[in-house]
Design an enzyme around this catalytic site. Structure first.
Site, PDB file in Angstrom:
ATOM      1  N   HIS A 204     -18.999  -0.841 -72.515  1.00 21.80           N
ATOM      2  CA  HIS A 204     -17.964  -1.620 -71.949  1.00 21.80           C
ATOM      3  C   HIS A 204     -18.375  -3.010 -71.485  1.00 21.80           C
ATOM      4  CE1 HIS A 204     -19.194  -0.546 -67.951  1.00 21.80           C
ATOM      5  NE2 HIS A 204     -19.613   0.700 -68.368  1.00 21.80           N
TER       6      HIS A 204
ATOM      7  N   ASP B  76     -16.847  -4.719 -68.587  1.00 20.92           N
ATOM      8  CA  ASP B  76     -17.010  -4.942 -67.510  1.00 20.92           C
ATOM      9  C   ASP B  76     -18.084  -4.382 -66.613  1.00 20.92           C
ATOM     10  OD1 ASP B  76     -15.841  -2.358 -67.982  1.00 20.92           O
ATOM     11  OD2 ASP B  76     -14.931  -2.381 -65.982  1.00 20.92           O
TER      12      ASP B  76
ATOM     13  N   ASP C 166     -25.064  -1.801 -66.553  1.00 16.66           N
ATOM     14  CA  ASP C 166     -23.927  -0.971 -66.568  1.00 16.66           C
ATOM     15  C   ASP C 166     -22.761  -1.958 -66.817  1.00 16.66           C
ATOM     16  OD1 ASP C 166     -22.030   1.115 -66.500  1.00 16.66           O
ATOM     17  OD2 ASP C 166     -22.372   1.467 -64.416  1.00 16.66           O
TER      18      ASP C 166
ATOM     19  N   GLU D 243     -13.781  -0.356 -67.857  1.00 20.21           N
ATOM     20  CA  GLU D 243     -14.006   1.172 -67.855  1.00 20.21           C
ATOM     21  C   GLU D 243     -14.474   1.421 -66.405  1.00 20.21           C
ATOM     22  OE1 GLU D 243     -17.343   4.229 -67.327  1.00 20.21           O
ATOM     23  OE2 GLU D 243     -17.175   2.080 -66.590  1.00 20.21           O
TER      24      GLU D 243
ATOM     25  N   ASP E 162     -24.028   3.983 -72.374  1.00 22.03           N
ATOM     26  CA  ASP E 162     -23.577   3.927 -70.946  1.00 22.03           C
ATOM     27  C   ASP E 162     -24.063   4.690 -70.114  1.00 22.03           C
ATOM     28  OD1 ASP E 162     -22.129   2.676 -69.133  1.00 22.03           O
ATOM     29  OD2 ASP E 162     -20.327   3.996 -69.244  1.00 22.03           O
TER      30      ASP E 162
ATOM     31  N   HIS F 198     -24.883  -0.625 -59.844  1.00 19.84           N
ATOM     32  CA  HIS F 198     -23.723  -1.291 -58.993  1.00 19.84           C
ATOM     33  C   HIS F 198     -24.111  -1.927 -57.813  1.00 19.84           C
ATOM     34  CE1 HIS F 198     -20.469   1.765 -60.850  1.00 19.84           C
ATOM     35  NE2 HIS F 198     -21.291   1.277 -61.773  1.00 19.84           N
TER      36      HIS F 198
END
Length: 411
Positions: A79, A81, A142, A176, A199, A381
């Site tokens: 993904h 994003d 990620d 995602e 992922d 994150h």
């Protein structure tokens, strides 16, 4: 190949592609289209065929088969994003060559340090080339590590026609991180028999179980009155919100759970006397437990409505995705194929449930069974996110090995 992989990854993370759960567009942010266009140009340059991007930012491409055997069409997805949890604006990746096992100074001016004392898994990366943040943003491994790995694997297969493989489809998808990745994904147009999302996290991760997931949005309404004359009149919405949260099981939160344990996670709260909002994500591996969690929240809201009035609280619960295990177990051979690919490369497979979700969670229910494979990143994150280029390279090798095994097993 390692240098090429690293440069490719660094170029991707510099594009801000954070998604936005408050936007109704697809993709939800313009940066995702910007990177999608960049990827289309690169796919065409390396020699991929049937390269497309639609108005929603879904990129697809084909590597044609180079064998006469009848081989299933395999898909590889990642993904575009990045997460909302921490800023992805102006990412400044830093390269740490031959990591020595000690503290990594991310930002000297701000005294931000990536330390083995806080991240003990760093001991596994001594001697590796690491890519970190500068401590002021997330990195975006990620899932841009996955994009770089898929792209690099395709380059390798194109440049090494002696490696026989069937038709391969690749796709890079938007949004995602907010659970919308597959919402406009055209499974029929993709045309794969099965797929893998690149992922995952650390080396060896192989996952085919995910949470059942829902999002809850709660609005609490109050009445503001001058505090000097508020007795019997003021209704404080923020206090209703706190009362609501206090009735959830305190130990059923991410910071207290692991393995197959589910949770309620308060991801955002805001408010004042008149109006307060709470946003939760609800997670459970078991369907019955998942239904029970949603019902518990609804029951709490119902009790508070009796106390404060029917119009005092609004609750909206929206299912996001379901445990993909039920759709993948009937075709468990695709998991075993990835497991064997890792073992052939000397990688110990670490098969465990995803304490999260991937596009594969939804795609598997859309008719495209899609387990998840590691990418080599850690601490996703946040400011302490990093990726091992050495393990990213191993992920590239796993993609190639899966393609080789599928061809070797075909007739």
């Amino acid at each position: 190949m390692k240098q090429e992989l690293m440069e490719r990854f660094i170029s991707y993370v510099k594009v801000n592609t954070q998604s936005d759960d408050r936007s109704e567009t697809c993709p939800t942010t313009p940066g995702q289209l910007l990177l999608a266009d960049q990827l289309v140009e690169e796919l065409m340059k390396i020699g991929m065929e049937e390269v497309t991007v639609d108005e929603n930012g879904y990129v697809m491409a084909t590597l044609p088969a180079n064998t006469d055997k009848t081989v299933p069409t395999i898909g590889f997805l990642a993904h575009i994003d990045t997460a909302l949890d921490f800023t992805g604006e102006n990412v400044k990746p830093q390269v740490v060559d031959n990591y020595d096992g000690g503290d990594i100074i991310l930002n000297e001016a701000l005294s931000i340090v990536l330390s083995p004392s806080a991240s003990p898994e760093l001991s596994q990366y001594v001697g590796h080339t690491l890519i970190t943040t500068d401590g002021t943003t997330l990195l975006g491994a990620d899932n841009k590590a996955g994009i770089a790995e898929i792209m690099t694997a395709m380059v390798y297969l194109i440049q090494h026609p002696e490696v026989k493989h069937g038709k391969i489809r690749v796709s890079f998808t938007p949004d995602e991180e907010i659970g919308r990745g597959p919402h406009r994904f055209d499974v029929a147009a993709f045309g794969a028999d099965y797929a893998y999302t690149m992922d995952g996290g650390p080396l060896g991760e192989l996952q085919y179980e995910s949470f059942n997931a829902a999002a809850a949005h709660i609005i609490c309404k109050g009445t503001n009155v001058h505090p000097g004359t508020a007795k019997g009149k003021m209704v404080h919405s923020a206090k209703i919100a706190m009362e609501l949260h206090g009735q959830l099981p305190a130990d059923e939160a991410p910071e207290f759970t692991e393995g197959y344990e589910g949770f309620y996670h308060l991801i955002q709260m805001s408010g004042d006397v008149e109006k307060s909002e709470l946003r939760y994500i609800i997670r459970d591996f078991d369907q019955e437990g998942f239904a029970g969690r949603k019902q518990k929240l609804a029951d709490i809201v119902s009790r508070l409505k009796l106390k404060y009035g029917e119009s005092s609280i609004e609750l909206n619960i929206r299912d996001q995705y379901f445990n993909m295990r039920d759709k993948i177990e009937p075709v468990i051979g695709i998991v075993n194929q990835a497991k064997l690919a890792m073992e052939n490369l000397g990688i110990k497979p670490d098969i465990k449930p995803i304490r999260g979700g991937t596009d594969g969670s939804q795609l598997s229910y859309m008719g495209l069974p899609t387990p998840n494979v590691f990418t080599g990143g850690e601490n996703y994150h946040g400011r302490y996110e990093y990726a091992s280029v050495d393990n990213m390279l191993k992920a590239v090798q796993v993609i190639v090995e899966i393609a080789k095994l599928a061809e070797a097993e075909a007739k």
